[in-house]
Design an enzyme around this catalytic site. Structure first.
Site, PDB file in Angstrom:
ATOM      1  N   GLU A   1      -3.646   2.664  -7.310  1.00  0.00           N
ATOM      2  CA  GLU A   1      -4.037   3.718  -6.378  1.00  0.00           C
ATOM      3  C   GLU A   1      -3.077   4.908  -6.495  1.00  0.00           C
ATOM      4  O   GLU A   1      -2.037   4.924  -5.842  1.00  0.00           O
ATOM      5  CB  GLU A   1      -4.009   3.212  -4.935  1.00  0.00           C
ATOM      6  CG  GLU A   1      -5.083   2.215  -4.571  1.00  0.00           C
ATOM      7  CD  GLU A   1      -5.174   2.043  -3.062  1.00  0.00           C
ATOM      8  OE1 GLU A   1      -6.268   2.243  -2.520  1.00  0.00           O
ATOM      9  OE2 GLU A   1      -4.151   1.728  -2.437  1.00  0.00           O
TER      10      GLU A   1
ATOM     11  N   HIS B   1       0.850  -1.185   0.000  1.00  0.00           N
ATOM     12  CA  HIS B   1       0.000   0.000   0.000  1.00  0.00           C
ATOM     13  C   HIS B   1       0.889   1.240   0.000  1.00  0.00           C
ATOM     14  O   HIS B   1       2.017   1.203   0.500  1.00  0.00           O
ATOM     15  CB  HIS B   1      -0.908  -0.006   1.230  1.00  0.00           C
ATOM     16  CG  HIS B   1      -1.964   1.050   1.215  1.00  0.00           C
ATOM     17  ND1 HIS B   1      -1.724   2.349   1.605  1.00  0.00           N
ATOM     18  CD2 HIS B   1      -3.265   1.002   0.838  1.00  0.00           C
ATOM     19  CE1 HIS B   1      -2.833   3.052   1.488  1.00  0.00           C
ATOM     20  NE2 HIS B   1      -3.782   2.271   1.015  1.00  0.00           N
TER      21      HIS B   1
END
Length: 214
Positions: free
Chosen positions: A133, A85
């Site tokens: 993302e 992430h």
């Protein structure tokens, strides 16, 4: 469509969110999972919601103080894990090692990346899914599928060029049912979101809106 709610380290009630996610998943027949803090994995899993770890470390049992052991996450009830992430960046070799750890523990995997080029590199490591993302949109009010739909389409193409078996998800700014539908129209088969649910006054209502167009 798969919806993964990442609770990050937000000051929310993980059990409230997990219970809401479980109920909305059952009512809508949409796959919804929750990724809580590692300390809350067992409690969240006990609600019956699909439970994911926010991260697992690239190591086996041994002298690894502070690590999140994949086997421990699985024992606590996790069935999958996020990796890389934007708030928990990893070196490529460590992503590969964490994927090996997840495989040992029978955990499903999603590897996050910033852009289509990185998506292609991540897909080459053969996770179950990759998620695009853009960091500048994370935590914002504008979803990636609205702000830059081309990046989602390019990510889908980049992953397919490497391994057609790797699913492509998108995240960053996703918060409404329209965002979810738009992501699906662009070729994504899942979404990642956090603040849209974790910071909502009514998590169940937020989740019901997310699945409303599916």
């Amino acid at each position: 469509m798969f919806i993964l709610v990442n609770l990050k380290a937000y000051p929310c009630d993980p059990i409230e969110v997990a219970t809401a996610a479980r109920d909305v998943a059952e009512e809508s027949d949409v796959r919804i999972a929750v990724a809580p803090q590692a300390a809350h994995l067992s409690a969240v899993a006990e609600t019956g919601v699909e439970t994911w770890a926010q991260h697992v470390s690239p190591n086996e049992h041994g002298s690894h103080t502070g690590s999140t052991l994949a086997e421990a996450a699985a024992d606590a009830g996790a069935t999958g894990t996020l990796l890389n992430h934007s708030e928990k960046r990893m070196k490529l070799a460590d992503i590969d090692a964490s994927l090996d750890a997840a495989e040992r523990a029978d955990l499903e995997t999603i590897v996050c990346a910033n852009n289509p080029t990185q998506i292609g590199a991540a897909a080459a490591l053969a996770p179950d899914a990759v998620a695009v993302e853009p960091p500048e949109l994370i935590g914002g009010d504008v979803s990636v599928s609205t702000a830059d739909p081309g990046i989602v389409e390019d990510a889908v193409d980049a992953a397919a060029a490497v391994d057609e078996n790797v699913d492509v998800f998108c995240g960053a700014g996703v918060s409404t049912g329209d965002d979810v539908v738009a992501a699906g129209d662009l070729g994504a088969t899942g979404i990642l979101l956090a603040s849209g649910v974790a910071k909502a006054d009514d998590p169940k209502a937020a989740l019901e809106d997310l699945v409303s167009g599916l």
